[in-house]
Write an enzyme that holds these catalytic residues in place. Structure first.
Site, PDB file in Angstrom:
ATOM      1  N   LYS A  20       0.857  -1.194   0.000  1.00 15.02           N
ATOM      2  CA  LYS A  20       0.000   0.000   0.000  1.00 15.02           C
ATOM      3  C   LYS A  20       0.891   1.240   0.000  1.00 15.02           C
ATOM      4  O   LYS A  20       1.945   1.243   0.648  1.00 15.02           O
ATOM      5  CB  LYS A  20      -0.894  -0.045   1.240  1.00 15.02           C
ATOM      6  CG  LYS A  20      -1.946   1.057   1.327  1.00 15.02           C
ATOM      7  CD  LYS A  20      -2.875   0.816   2.514  1.00 15.02           C
ATOM      8  CE  LYS A  20      -3.924   1.891   2.674  1.00 15.02           C
ATOM      9  NZ  LYS A  20      -4.875   1.594   3.774  1.00 15.02           N
ATOM     10  N   SER A  76      -9.813   1.569   2.633  1.00 12.09           N
ATOM     11  CA  SER A  76      -8.916   2.366   1.819  1.00 12.09           C
ATOM     12  C   SER A  76      -7.831   1.543   1.113  1.00 12.09           C
ATOM     13  O   SER A  76      -7.219   2.022   0.169  1.00 12.09           O
ATOM     14  CB  SER A  76      -8.222   3.438   2.687  1.00 12.09           C
ATOM     15  OG  SER A  76      -7.404   2.810   3.672  1.00 12.09           O
ATOM     16  N   SER A 130     -10.121  -0.802   6.833  1.00 11.08           N
ATOM     17  CA  SER A 130      -9.522  -0.654   5.502  1.00 11.08           C
ATOM     18  C   SER A 130      -8.815  -1.869   4.936  1.00 11.08           C
ATOM     19  O   SER A 130      -8.399  -1.849   3.781  1.00 11.08           O
ATOM     20  CB  SER A 130      -8.533   0.509   5.508  1.00 11.08           C
ATOM     21  OG  SER A 130      -9.232   1.699   5.321  1.00 11.08           O
TER      22      SER A 130
END
Ligand code: GLN
Length: 452
Positions: free
Chosen positions: A43, A118, A142
């Site tokens: 990420k 996210s 997330s």
């Protein structure tokens, strides 16, 4: 599909060549480490030296990491092949990746739909077979919500299992890094590689659990807690409810006992989170001031003007909303009314979990109230925040949780995730239950359009 923001070909080939050479010389790969030769991506809030770490924000568009986050370094030391950096909601604020300044990621199961967020890029990359394992971060859901939307095994460990050093902070008391994978074993092996104490993060704990240890034990004798009020929650769709009930029945058939437990203060979790989260985000994001870090709007003669213009232009609307909310909530006179009670709610929710876990080893519930939604379908922030109605209380308490794929919803035909939760530092419990479910549902498939 836009899962990747940056690829690291050179580093990937270099790492792969090293592994190839070792294989050719007959070295046992397990000596190198548990992730030898495994293609991994990260990420984009995780620093990897020499790559951009943008957090999907204009604010950090040109920021190049001068160092590597501990969780990333641990995968590399375990032999992983680094593929690159993955799209996300800006600074991890969101549930769809629609707030990324660089455009959203699409769900490999249906390109018209969001992959969740996210950590949407991390989830989509695994679901499309572009990476074997990815790392994401979870502050309020997330990892688990995008795991559910993409049918991947998605693990948010107990707070303190994985070091947060080098991961750009959103809510420092809530953030935790974890893996996405297509099998429970891959996720557990990755967690083995990235967990443990790190002197650079004083909240990380000396965890030396082998998360693969009891994967073969089956569910016989486990006590699985079900929260009846959650199964009747407003907004929970019939197809998700049916799938979670079916998964519970599978565990019962495998010899587990289903017990009813209560989390009476969980209904306050969302309110507490949207006080604590923005307060912590406001503090953490103050470092992006255009001087120490971040976008610098040119041509200003006074520092105040430079700060104001740089932050106004560098941050997108959702980041600005959280910053303003946190700033207000921490101001004199307001602080006592919101921040302090939110901390008290935190204590109550943590105590709820402690009581519930006297009766069970794992708590089971939906990961998300619905399957993946279409782009633009949820446009007001409050409805978007409800995406996390089943995930947030866990971060508030600091416990472990994961989304485990349990097939496709009867109405939408899209992946559904069942959430398995563990007591603090008993993450091996949920892995055991997840492995028992994997016996029934099989390993998570690559999304059909990307398979083969
Ligand atoms: N969707 C939640 C939020 O917008 C959770 C985000 C996260 O876990 N990073 O805050």
């Amino acid at each position: 599909m836009h899962a990747f923001l940056e690829t690291t070909e050179e580093a990937a080939f270099e790492a792969a060549e090293k592994i190839d050479m070792l294989v050719e010389s007959g070295v046992d790969l397990s000596i190198i480490g548990p992730m030898a030769g495994v293609p991994v991506a990260y990420k984009d809030n995780m620093n990897l030296e020499g790559t951009h770490t943008t957090c999907s924000s204009r604010m950090l568009e040109n920021y190049v990491s001068p160092y590597t986050a501990t969780c990333v370094r641990n995968t590399l030391e375990a032999g992983a092949i680094p593929l690159g950096k993955l799209n996300m909601d800006e600074f991890a604020f969101g549930s769809s990746t629609e707030t990324s300044a660089f455009g959203p990621t699409r769900n490999p199961w249906d390109l018209e739909r969001v992959p969740g967020g996210s950590s949407g890029g991390s989830a989509a990359a695994v679901a499309a077979g572009l990476a074997t394992v990815t790392l994401g971060s979870d502050t309020g859901g997330s990892i688990r919500q995008p795991g559910s939307f993409t049918g991947t095994v998605a693990v948010k460990p107990t707070y303190g299992v994985v070091s947060r050093y080098g991961v750009v902070a959103f809510g420092s008391s809530l953030d935790q890094v974890g893996p996405f994978a297509r099998s429970v074993e891959d996720a557990a092996m990755t967690l083995n590689a990235i967990s443990g104490h790190d002197p650079l993060d004083c909240t990380s704990q000396p965890v030396d659990t082998d998360f693969t240890a009891n994967l073969a034990e089956g569910a016989a004798g486990m006590r699985i807690g079900i929260v009846p009020a959650f199964m009747e929650a407003e907004g929970l769709t019939a197809e998700v409810k049916a799938k979670v009930e079916e998964a519970a029945e599978h565990l019962r058939a495998a010899g587990a006992e289903l017990v009813e437990v209560e989390l009476p203060n969980a209904q306050a979790a969302m309110s507490a989170y949207y006080v604590l989260g923005p307060c912590e985000a406001f503090s953490n994001l103050s470092r992006f001031d255009s001087v120490r870090y971040g976008y610098c709007d040119p041509g200003h003669k006074d520092l105040g003007g430079q700060y104001e213009a740089s932050r106004a232009k560098g941050f997108g609307p959702e980041a600005r909303r959280r910053i303003m909310l946190g700033s207000y909530l921490l101001s004199a006179g307001v602080y006592d009314k919101y921040y302090y009670p939110a901390q008290q709610v935190r204590t109550l929710i943590t105590a709820d979990y402690t009581r519930a876990y006297e009766k069970c080893d794992v708590i089971m519930m939906p990961a998300s109230p619905r399957t993946a939604f279409k782009f633009g379908e949820i446009s007001d922030p409050t409805s978007m925040y409800l995406s996390d109605m089943f995930t947030i209380s866990l971060n508030i308490a600091g416990n472990g949780g994961m989304s485990m794929p349990c097939g496709l919803g009867a109405d939408t035909g899209l992946p559904v995730g069942v959430q398995l939760q563990s007591p603090q530092f008993r993450d091996e419990n949920m892995f055991r239950a997840a492995a028992a479910l994997e016996q029934v549902y099989g390993k998570a498939p690559v999304a059909p359009a990307f398979a083969g």
